[in-house]
Enzyme design. Structure first.
Site, PDB file in Angstrom:
ATOM      1  N   TYR A 195       0.832  -1.202   0.000  1.00 49.38           N
ATOM      2  CA  TYR A 195       0.000   0.000   0.000  1.00 49.38           C
ATOM      3  C   TYR A 195       0.870   1.257   0.000  1.00 49.38           C
ATOM      4  CZ  TYR A 195      -3.568   3.372   1.404  1.00 49.38           C
ATOM      5  OH  TYR A 195      -4.414   4.455   1.464  1.00 49.38           O
TER       6      TYR A 195
ATOM      7  N   LYS B 232       1.102   4.194  -2.887  1.00 44.09           N
ATOM      8  CA  LYS B 232       0.943   5.628  -2.652  1.00 44.09           C
ATOM      9  C   LYS B 232       2.140   6.416  -3.192  1.00 44.09           C
ATOM     10  CE  LYS B 232      -3.061   6.223  -0.687  1.00 44.09           C
ATOM     11  NZ  LYS B 232      -4.078   7.106  -1.299  1.00 44.09           N
TER      12      LYS B 232
END
Length: 302
Positions: A140, A144
């Site tokens: 994750y 990002k």
């Protein structure tokens, strides 16, 4: 100003819409189910990141030149969903890139991306500063970082806001995010809050109304163009201390259940917020206990 908000129905997007209007600006919402351009001309699709793409395409087709700023507050991925299926992040990233390109063709509009201050810095030495090396430890966080890179490649003067753990009224338990939402749901159902891993892990929790004000300030501040800015409380709070705050607010003193840590959870992280103060004139003002109480009372009304 006319400020377009992609993901206006989400947790942050909803609060941002209210904050934009309170500041005297016009909020132009772009959502999954209610595209703004031409009624139902752009049919919402069935799921996830692709719905965010449709919202973004509607923003582009409405004419980015008609907007003073566009805030990207839409996301379908969470640490848990990307850990379970990394392909979901790749799909969302591709659609984000396509939509940004469409927005860039629509006009010269400021672009503000809401990124993650809790994951992109990884296990570095907190408090994390914007110029620290990025070393995300989970998929994750890597997603990002790549989202930021795409944003900068298309909008070199964009403003990237790295936001810490946001909480407050409007937040529901979702995937592997929002520990307070999960804990409050457990207490409402007569259950027990769960801490995964080390209860002394400390993170930065910022109240939703404070966060929304920071985003509005970014749209109003020309010198924020091209900048990356941390948005957080600037204070670390351990999971065990957070559980204590919740017990004090609710009057339900239930010891959390401690389970094995999850591979996608970060260690202690919090953000240095000097740049937000200096550039935006912004600092978080809501005490943690006050914010947790407001969130609990909001849930009590449901």
């Amino acid at each position: 100003m006319r400020i377009g908000i992609v993901g206006a129905n989400g947790f942050i997007g909803s609060a941002l819409t209210a904050a934009v209007q309170k500041a005297g600006h016009s909020a132009v919402p772009f959502t999954r189910a209610n595209p703004i351009s031409g009624g139902n001309r752009y049919r919402p699709v069935s799921a996830g990141a692709d719905q965010n793409r449709v919202a973004g395409e509607d923003a582009a087709r409405a004419g980015a030149g008609d907007l003073d700023a566009v805030v990207w507050a839409a996301t379908s991925s969470t640490p848990a969903t990307i850990a379970a299926d990394p392909g979901t992040g790749e799909t969302e990233l591709k659609e984000f890139e396509e939509t940004c390109a469409a927005l860039a063709r629509g006009g010269d509009t400021r672009f503000i991306l809401l990124s993650s201050g809790g994951t992109v810095y990884g296990h570095g030495h907190p408090p994390h500063r914007e110029d620290d090396a990025l070393s995300p430890t989970n998929d994750y966080g890597k997603f990002k970082v790549r989202m930021e890179e795409v944003c900068r490649s298309i909008f070199p003067d964009s403003t990237i806001l790295r936001i810490s753990n946001v909480y407050g009224p409007g937040q529901r338990a979702r995937g592997g995010q929002g520990v307070l939402g999960h804990w409050m749901k457990a207490l409402r159902n007569g259950g027990t809050p769960v801490i995964y891993g080390d209860p002394t892990v400390a993170r930065d929790y910022v109240y939703i109304a404070d966060c929304a004000c920071a985003i509005v300030a970014a749209t109003e501040t020309p010198s924020a163009s091209g900048q990356t800015i941390n948005i957080g409380s600037g204070e670390p709070t351990s999971l065990e201390a957070l559980a204590g705050v919740l017990a004090g607010v609710t009057g339900i003193d239930t010891a959390p259940q401690i389970l094995e840590g999850r591979p996608y959870d970060n260690r202690s992280t919090w953000l240095a917020t000097t740049r937000a103060r200096d550039l935006l004139g912004w600092s978080a003002t809501t005490p943690l206990t006050e914010g947790v109480r407001a969130m609990w009372e909001w849930r009590d009304e449901r």
